[in-house]
Scaffold this motif. Structure first.
Motif, PDB file in Angstrom:
ATOM      1  N   ASP A 167       0.848  -1.199  -0.065  1.00 23.97           N
ATOM      2  CA  ASP A 167      -0.170  -0.129  -0.018  1.00 23.97           C
ATOM      3  C   ASP A 167       1.006   1.361  -0.045  1.00 23.97           C
ATOM      4  O   ASP A 167       0.372   2.325  -0.470  1.00 23.97           O
ATOM      5  N   HIS A 168       2.164   1.339   0.434  1.00 27.78           N
ATOM      6  CA  HIS A 168       2.878   2.424   0.523  1.00 27.78           C
ATOM      7  C   HIS A 168       4.115   2.589   0.006  1.00 27.78           C
ATOM      8  O   HIS A 168       4.681   3.594  -0.040  1.00 27.78           O
ATOM      9  N   MET A 169       4.781   1.443  -0.502  1.00 30.50           N
ATOM     10  CA  MET A 169       6.188   1.389  -1.146  1.00 30.50           C
ATOM     11  C   MET A 169       6.314   0.886  -2.236  1.00 30.50           C
ATOM     12  O   MET A 169       5.590  -0.044  -2.765  1.00 30.50           O
ATOM     13  N   GLY A 170       7.390   1.251  -3.000  1.00 29.64           N
ATOM     14  CA  GLY A 170       7.728   0.579  -4.179  1.00 29.64           C
ATOM     15  C   GLY A 170       9.353   0.100  -4.015  1.00 29.64           C
ATOM     16  O   GLY A 170      10.070   0.825  -3.636  1.00 29.64           O
ATOM     17  N   VAL A 171       9.691  -1.052  -4.486  1.00 25.45           N
ATOM     18  CA  VAL A 171      11.064  -1.570  -4.190  1.00 25.45           C
ATOM     19  C   VAL A 171      11.580  -1.752  -5.684  1.00 25.45           C
ATOM     20  O   VAL A 171      11.018  -2.584  -6.317  1.00 25.45           O
ATOM     21  N   VAL A 172      12.668  -1.220  -5.861  1.00 26.08           N
ATOM     22  CA  VAL A 172      13.628  -1.788  -7.117  1.00 26.08           C
ATOM     23  C   VAL A 172      14.965  -2.372  -6.482  1.00 26.08           C
ATOM     24  O   VAL A 172      15.612  -1.772  -5.981  1.00 26.08           O
ATOM     25  N   PHE A 173      15.093  -3.465  -7.302  1.00 23.18           N
ATOM     26  CA  PHE A 173      16.531  -4.328  -7.005  1.00 23.18           C
ATOM     27  C   PHE A 173      17.335  -4.268  -8.016  1.00 23.18           C
ATOM     28  O   PHE A 173      17.019  -3.922  -9.095  1.00 23.18           O
TER      29      PHE A 173
ATOM     30  N   ALA B 270       8.835   0.576 -13.390  1.00 19.49           N
ATOM     31  CA  ALA B 270       7.479   0.862 -13.673  1.00 19.49           C
ATOM     32  C   ALA B 270       6.358   0.104 -12.980  1.00 19.49           C
ATOM     33  O   ALA B 270       5.535   0.469 -12.049  1.00 19.49           O
ATOM     34  N   ARG B 271       6.948  -1.155 -12.373  1.00 22.42           N
ATOM     35  CA  ARG B 271       6.258  -1.877 -11.566  1.00 22.42           C
ATOM     36  C   ARG B 271       6.272  -1.343 -10.046  1.00 22.42           C
ATOM     37  O   ARG B 271       5.213  -1.132  -9.441  1.00 22.42           O
ATOM     38  N   ALA B 272       7.448  -0.639  -9.704  1.00 19.70           N
ATOM     39  CA  ALA B 272       7.290  -0.274  -8.287  1.00 19.70           C
ATOM     40  C   ALA B 272       6.563   1.135  -8.310  1.00 19.70           C
ATOM     41  O   ALA B 272       6.349   1.509  -7.045  1.00 19.70           O
ATOM     42  N   SER B 273       6.558   1.817  -9.516  1.00 17.20           N
ATOM     43  CA  SER B 273       5.951   3.294  -9.306  1.00 17.20           C
ATOM     44  C   SER B 273       4.426   3.205  -9.584  1.00 17.20           C
ATOM     45  O   SER B 273       3.862   4.114  -9.362  1.00 17.20           O
ATOM     46  N   ALA B 274       3.886   2.120 -10.238  1.00 15.60           N
ATOM     47  CA  ALA B 274       2.681   2.134 -10.800  1.00 15.60           C
ATOM     48  C   ALA B 274       1.676   2.433  -9.521  1.00 15.60           C
ATOM     49  O   ALA B 274       0.665   2.873  -9.793  1.00 15.60           O
ATOM     50  N   PRO B 275       1.930   1.513  -8.473  1.00 18.26           N
ATOM     51  CA  PRO B 275       0.747   2.134  -7.347  1.00 18.26           C
ATOM     52  C   PRO B 275       0.989   3.197  -6.701  1.00 18.26           C
ATOM     53  O   PRO B 275       0.208   3.777  -5.819  1.00 18.26           O
ATOM     54  N   ARG B 276       1.676   4.229  -7.171  1.00 23.03           N
ATOM     55  CA  ARG B 276       2.105   5.609  -6.508  1.00 23.03           C
ATOM     56  C   ARG B 276       2.206   5.560  -5.052  1.00 23.03           C
ATOM     57  O   ARG B 276       1.764   6.291  -4.255  1.00 23.03           O
ATOM     58  N   PRO B 277       3.505   4.874  -4.724  1.00 24.55           N
ATOM     59  CA  PRO B 277       3.849   4.611  -3.574  1.00 24.55           C
ATOM     60  C   PRO B 277       4.215   6.019  -3.030  1.00 24.55           C
ATOM     61  O   PRO B 277       4.850   6.687  -3.625  1.00 24.55           O
TER      62      PRO B 277
ATOM     63  N   GLY C  80       5.995  12.468  -6.573  1.00 27.32           N
ATOM     64  CA  GLY C  80       6.222  13.112  -5.512  1.00 27.32           C
ATOM     65  C   GLY C  80       6.729  12.290  -4.181  1.00 27.32           C
ATOM     66  O   GLY C  80       6.256  12.370  -2.966  1.00 27.32           O
ATOM     67  N   ALA C  81       7.359  11.184  -4.625  1.00 30.92           N
ATOM     68  CA  ALA C  81       7.587  10.067  -3.659  1.00 30.92           C
ATOM     69  C   ALA C  81       9.084  10.309  -2.883  1.00 30.92           C
ATOM     70  O   ALA C  81       9.836  11.224  -3.527  1.00 30.92           O
ATOM     71  N   THR C  82       9.053   9.803  -1.759  1.00 35.85           N
ATOM     72  CA  THR C  82      10.494  10.020  -0.789  1.00 35.85           C
ATOM     73  C   THR C  82      11.425   8.984  -1.520  1.00 35.85           C
ATOM     74  O   THR C  82      10.775   7.654  -1.750  1.00 35.85           O
ATOM     75  N   LEU C  83      12.352   9.040  -1.930  1.00 31.08           N
ATOM     76  CA  LEU C  83      13.397   7.968  -2.564  1.00 31.08           C
ATOM     77  C   LEU C  83      14.584   7.599  -1.544  1.00 31.08           C
ATOM     78  O   LEU C  83      15.456   8.610  -0.927  1.00 31.08           O
ATOM     79  N   VAL C  84      14.716   6.467  -1.141  1.00 28.88           N
ATOM     80  CA  VAL C  84      16.061   6.017  -0.430  1.00 28.88           C
ATOM     81  C   VAL C  84      16.654   4.872  -1.109  1.00 28.88           C
ATOM     82  O   VAL C  84      16.021   4.176  -1.660  1.00 28.88           O
ATOM     83  N   MET C  85      17.916   5.239  -1.536  1.00 32.48           N
ATOM     84  CA  MET C  85      18.563   4.148  -2.399  1.00 32.48           C
ATOM     85  C   MET C  85      19.985   3.904  -2.148  1.00 32.48           C
ATOM     86  O   MET C  85      20.891   4.916  -1.630  1.00 32.48           O
ATOM     87  N   VAL C  86      20.472   2.598  -2.348  1.00 30.23           N
ATOM     88  CA  VAL C  86      21.761   2.223  -2.092  1.00 30.23           C
ATOM     89  C   VAL C  86      22.385   2.328  -3.472  1.00 30.23           C
ATOM     90  O   VAL C  86      21.968   1.955  -4.517  1.00 30.23           O
TER      91      VAL C  86
END
Length: 236
Positions: A87-93, A155-162, A194-200
């Motif tokens: 419901d709240h996050m998108g994850v990209v590996f 696209a998969r991570a961002s589609a739900p508008r996390p 307008g998402a918050t982005l945290v990345m390694v």
């Protein structure tokens, strides 16, 4: 001052290893503001990816507190964490994690269908258009290049508008040109939703585009970097 969208207080992660307990994270305290882009850098084995997994509830902190959107993740079970991520996050590996037997369109539509959206395939198609893959909707992962597969993953991570996007070495498996394209797309998706982005990342160009960069060493925060120092440290 508004409450941070992500915060940790003395978060620790201890896992079982062949020689006994291994302390991965050693008391991490941090705050991430809504809409911020935070980069996590540091040498291999420093705990960067583990911290990202803890922030996403993919690993449970062994001690301390992890709060996301005002919710304490350490008090949730696996099912609750999975629903919260949905419901709240998108994850990209780094390694894409696409389902090989599904088309690009189906891969992107899955989280939308699981969340109960009636227009899952329409939204999935729009997201694939946004990352330049509108003509590849019916292709399977094996028919696509690494750069194209990472675009599908974005696209998969961002589609739900996390509200939150977490990315673990999103350009790590790509060559320079594809890595630069993914970097632009990732920042564009952040701005568009307008998402918050945290990345390694180990990519100096990507670290330099973050609002703030934190360096980890031996499972601890080892300082905050700014300006040109971001790219220099990420390259090490």
């Amino acid at each position: 001052m508004s409450e941070p969208i992500i915060s940790t207080e003395a978060a620790r992660l201890t896992l079982d290893g062949n020689a006994g307990k291994v302390e991965i994270l050693r008391g991490i305290t941090l705050e991430v503001a809504k809409g911020e882009t935070l980069g996590l850098i540091g040498p291999s084995g420093s705990g960067k990816s583990s911290l990202l997994m803890v922030l996403g509830g993919l690993e449970q902190a062994s001690a301390g507190q992890v709060k996301v959107l005002g919710r304490d993740l350490t008090g949730m079970n696996e099912d609750q964490l999975a629903r919260f991520r949905r419901d709240h996050m998108g994850v990209v590996f780094q390694s894409f994690h696409l389902i090989p037997t599904m088309t690009a369109l189906e891969n992107v539509a899955i989280p939308l269908e699981l969340a109960g959206h009636d227009d899952a395939f329409e939204r999935a198609r729009a997201e694939l258009d946004a990352v330049g893959l509108g003509a590849r909707c019916d292709h399977y992962p094996a028919q696509m290049s690494g750069g194209e597969q990472q675009r599908v993953a974005l696209a998969r991570a961002s589609a739900p508008r996390p509200e939150i996007l977490l990315a673990d070495e999103p350009t790590g498996n790509l060559d320079g040109a594809n890595g630069a394209a993914i970097m632009d797309l990732l920042m564009g998706l952040r701005d568009r939703h307008g998402a918050t982005l945290v990345m390694v990342t180990h990519a100096p160009e990507l670290a330099a585009r973050c609002d703030r960069v934190l360096r980890l060493k031996d499972g601890k925060l080892d300082g905050q970097l700014d300006g040109e120092q971001d790219g220099q440290e990420a390259a090490r």
